[in-house]
Design a protein around this motif. Structure first.
Motif, short mmCIF file in Angstrom:
data_model
loop_
_atom_site.label_atom_id
_atom_site.label_comp_id
_atom_site.label_asym_id
_atom_site.label_seq_id
_atom_site.Cartn_x
_atom_site.Cartn_y
_atom_site.Cartn_z
N ASN A 134 -33.24 31.37 28.95
CA ASN A 134 -32.86 31.81 27.60
C ASN A 134 -33.73 31.14 26.54
O ASN A 134 -34.02 31.74 25.49
CB ASN A 134 -31.38 31.55 27.35
N GLU A 181 -36.36 33.01 23.80
CA GLU A 181 -36.61 32.70 22.38
C GLU A 181 -38.11 32.66 22.11
O GLU A 181 -38.59 33.17 21.09
CB GLU A 181 -35.96 31.37 22.00
N GLU A 235 -39.49 36.17 22.17
CA GLU A 235 -39.19 36.85 20.90
C GLU A 235 -40.26 36.51 19.85
O GLU A 235 -40.76 37.38 19.13
CB GLU A 235 -37.82 36.42 20.36
N ILE A 269 -27.03 36.65 26.85
CA ILE A 269 -26.21 35.92 25.88
C ILE A 269 -25.60 34.65 26.46
O ILE A 269 -24.80 33.99 25.82
CB ILE A 269 -25.10 36.80 25.26
N ARG A 278 -27.41 31.55 21.85
CA ARG A 278 -27.62 32.93 22.27
C ARG A 278 -26.58 33.87 21.66
O ARG A 278 -26.86 35.01 21.33
CB ARG A 278 -27.56 33.06 23.80
N HIS A 327 -27.46 34.61 18.15
CA HIS A 327 -28.64 35.47 18.10
C HIS A 327 -28.26 36.94 18.32
O HIS A 327 -28.80 37.84 17.67
CB HIS A 327 -29.68 35.03 19.14
N MET A 328 -27.32 37.18 19.23
CA MET A 328 -26.86 38.56 19.46
C MET A 328 -26.18 39.11 18.21
O MET A 328 -26.35 40.29 17.86
CB MET A 328 -25.92 38.60 20.67
N LEU A 384 -28.98 40.12 15.91
CA LEU A 384 -29.59 41.38 16.35
C LEU A 384 -28.71 42.57 15.97
O LEU A 384 -29.21 43.62 15.56
CB LEU A 384 -29.81 41.37 17.87
N GLY A 386 -27.30 42.86 25.93
CA GLY A 386 -27.17 41.40 25.94
C GLY A 386 -27.26 40.79 27.32
O GLY A 386 -27.14 39.57 27.46
N ASN A 399 -29.70 42.24 29.72
CA ASN A 399 -30.95 42.72 30.33
C ASN A 399 -30.69 43.39 31.68
O ASN A 399 -31.40 43.17 32.66
CB ASN A 399 -31.94 41.55 30.50
N ARG A 437 -32.75 47.84 22.71
CA ARG A 437 -33.29 46.49 22.37
C ARG A 437 -32.60 45.48 23.27
O ARG A 437 -31.38 45.55 23.48
CB ARG A 437 -32.99 46.19 20.90
N MET A 479 -32.58 41.10 24.55
CA MET A 479 -32.95 39.74 24.12
C MET A 479 -34.18 39.28 24.89
O MET A 479 -34.26 39.38 26.10
CB MET A 479 -31.78 38.79 24.36
#
Length: 441
Positions: free
Chosen positions: A224, A228, A231, A259, A299, A302-303, A306, A417, A419, A434, A436
């Motif tokens: 994770n 980052e 990203e 996540i 995480r 961050h979700m 998004l 969230g 993948n 989209r 992460m």
């Protein structure tokens, strides 16, 4: 004479262990202090969702049609003391409120109630996850002539029955050859099938579970953290994970960015481990776990960010958000420290109209977050949504028809969230996909 086994505490761990011991051929008596739980188990029903557990119970609970009759349940400590040769303590050790440390009150209460009734020559076996040093202290609470062993559990929710009957390893923390011999007798079947049997002292046995969970948590937070970086750099964390996973020193497992982890074990175990290391004066050895925990919690935020970007970047007010998933992992109804529900709750607090759907976790989610909206199907949750969040990787969600969902959504925007969805499939159905750590994927 075959050993008679008792299981103290019939929650997730205890109910599974009791049923598995009966499956291995032992007479088993399970104890709990909650009468409603005993009534339920005595009827062959379990208070949680775990694949295969109810069927296993039904094969052995006394009084049920066609059962072996080897498994009974009680609320009586006296009955447990008179019945058992081996007593497995399987009670909960949650995180203390407002602290990192582990709450030992249930374990202490169990030992306090068992000590006056246990027969001389019996073996008490701790399975609960406890801070290192607990076993030596608890051994002092038992009367002379009664030994203690520590036999940590390694159950994975969704695979608990398999993990109990066919464990990938058995760990026995013992102080005598007799205690080891008894545990080898209990686990004779899995040992004969090839399960490794590792004999240790008390502290090592206590450290195995927390060490294993800390390693897994570190691996999850590592990928994770790489997400980052991806990203920021425009990389693809899924391809990155695939490439490094081919190195057999690293391996592919637990390298799916998303996540983060949750549940009743990993978060509280790594925090309790840090707290105990501090008490022992070895806190510097585990300072890296603070960052592991921090990455994991980051995480979720961050979700939420998004999702905010996906609905226009300003506010969630007036926006409808569909959340697919409530449990912390698939094949479970456990919502404890669920990243999915945490994200849903944060968006709701920021003004979003959130509707959640989960195949098994709806009742537990409603109890924990009664103010969220809930739908009976994935289609119902997505109806009218401005953005869809995939937050628990249930097989049902991977098999959804993107076109059918697209027909009822207000906007075809999905944030993966976990993948775990096929980006090509969703984009072909007109969705903006989209995930992460995959800004360009």
């Amino acid at each position: 004479m075959s050993l008679k086994i008792t299981v103290i505490g019939t929650g997730y761990l205890g109910a599974t262990h009791a049923a598995a011991m009966a499956e291995l051929g032992f007479e088993v008596l399970g104890l709990d202090v909650v009468p409603e739980k005993i009534e339920m188990l005595s009827a062959g029903k379990v208070p949680m969702y775990e694949p295969g557990l109810e069927e296993l119970l039904a094969r052995h609970v006394a009084g049920l049609p066609g059962s072996s009759g080897r498994l009974r349940f009680t609320t009586s400590w006296e009955e447990v003391g008179a019945f058992g040769d081996v007593h497995f303590v399987c009670v909960n050790t949650p995180q203390k409120h407002g602290e990192y440390a582990c709450d030992m009150s249930y374990v202490d209460a169990a030992f306090g109630s068992l000590a006056p009734v246990v027969r001389e020559g019996s073996l008490v076996v701790g399975k609960s996850t406890v801070p290192v040093g607990s076993a030596a202290r608890l051994a002092e609470l038992l009367p002379e002539g009664v030994e203690l062993a520590w036999n940590p559990e390694f159950l994975r929710e969704g695979f608990a029955v398999q993990d109990t009957l066919h464990p990938d390893r058995l760990v026995a923390g013992v102080r005598s050859e007799r205690a080891e011999k008894v545990l080898r007798e209990v686990y004779a079947t899995p040992i004969a099938e090839g399960s490794p049997f590792v004999v240790t002292d008390f502290p090592t046995a206590e450290l195995v579970k927390t060490s294993a969970n800390s390693f897994l948590a570190t691996k999850i937070s590592f990928i994770n953290a790489m997400a980052e970086v991806c990203e920021a750099a425009g990389g693809d964390v899924v391809k990155l994970a695939e490439a490094i996973g081919y190195d057999d020193r690293i391996g592919k497992k637990f390298l799916r960015a998303g996540i983060g982890f949750g549940g009743g074990c990993l978060p509280k175990d790594i925090r309790a481990f840090m707290a105990r290391a501090g008490e022992l004066g070895a806190d510097q050895a585990l300072t890296f776990l603070r960052e592991v925990d921090s990455i994991n919690m980051r995480r979720r935020g961050h979700m939420v960010e998004l999702a905010r970007e996906a609905v226009g970047g300003g506010s969630f007010l007036g926006k409808r958000v569909a959340v697919l998933g409530a449990t912390f992992k698939p094949d479970s109804d456990d919502v404890r420290d669920s990243p999915a529900l945490n994200v849903a709750g944060q968006i709701h607090l920021q003004g979003g109209q959130v509707t959640v759907y989960d195949p098994k976790g709806m009742d537990n989610a409603r109890k924990l977050f009664p103010t969220l909206g809930y739908a009976d199907t994935a289609l119902g949750a997505v109806r009218g949504a401005d953005v869809v969040l995939h937050l628990t990787e249930w097989r049902e969600f991977r098999e959804l028809d993107p076109a059918a969902l697209g027909a009822v959504a207000a906007e075809r925007v999905i944030l993966d969230g976990r993948n775990a969805l096929d980006p090509v499939l969703w984009r072909e159905a007109g969705w903006t996909y989209r995930a992460m750590g995959r800004p360009a994927a």
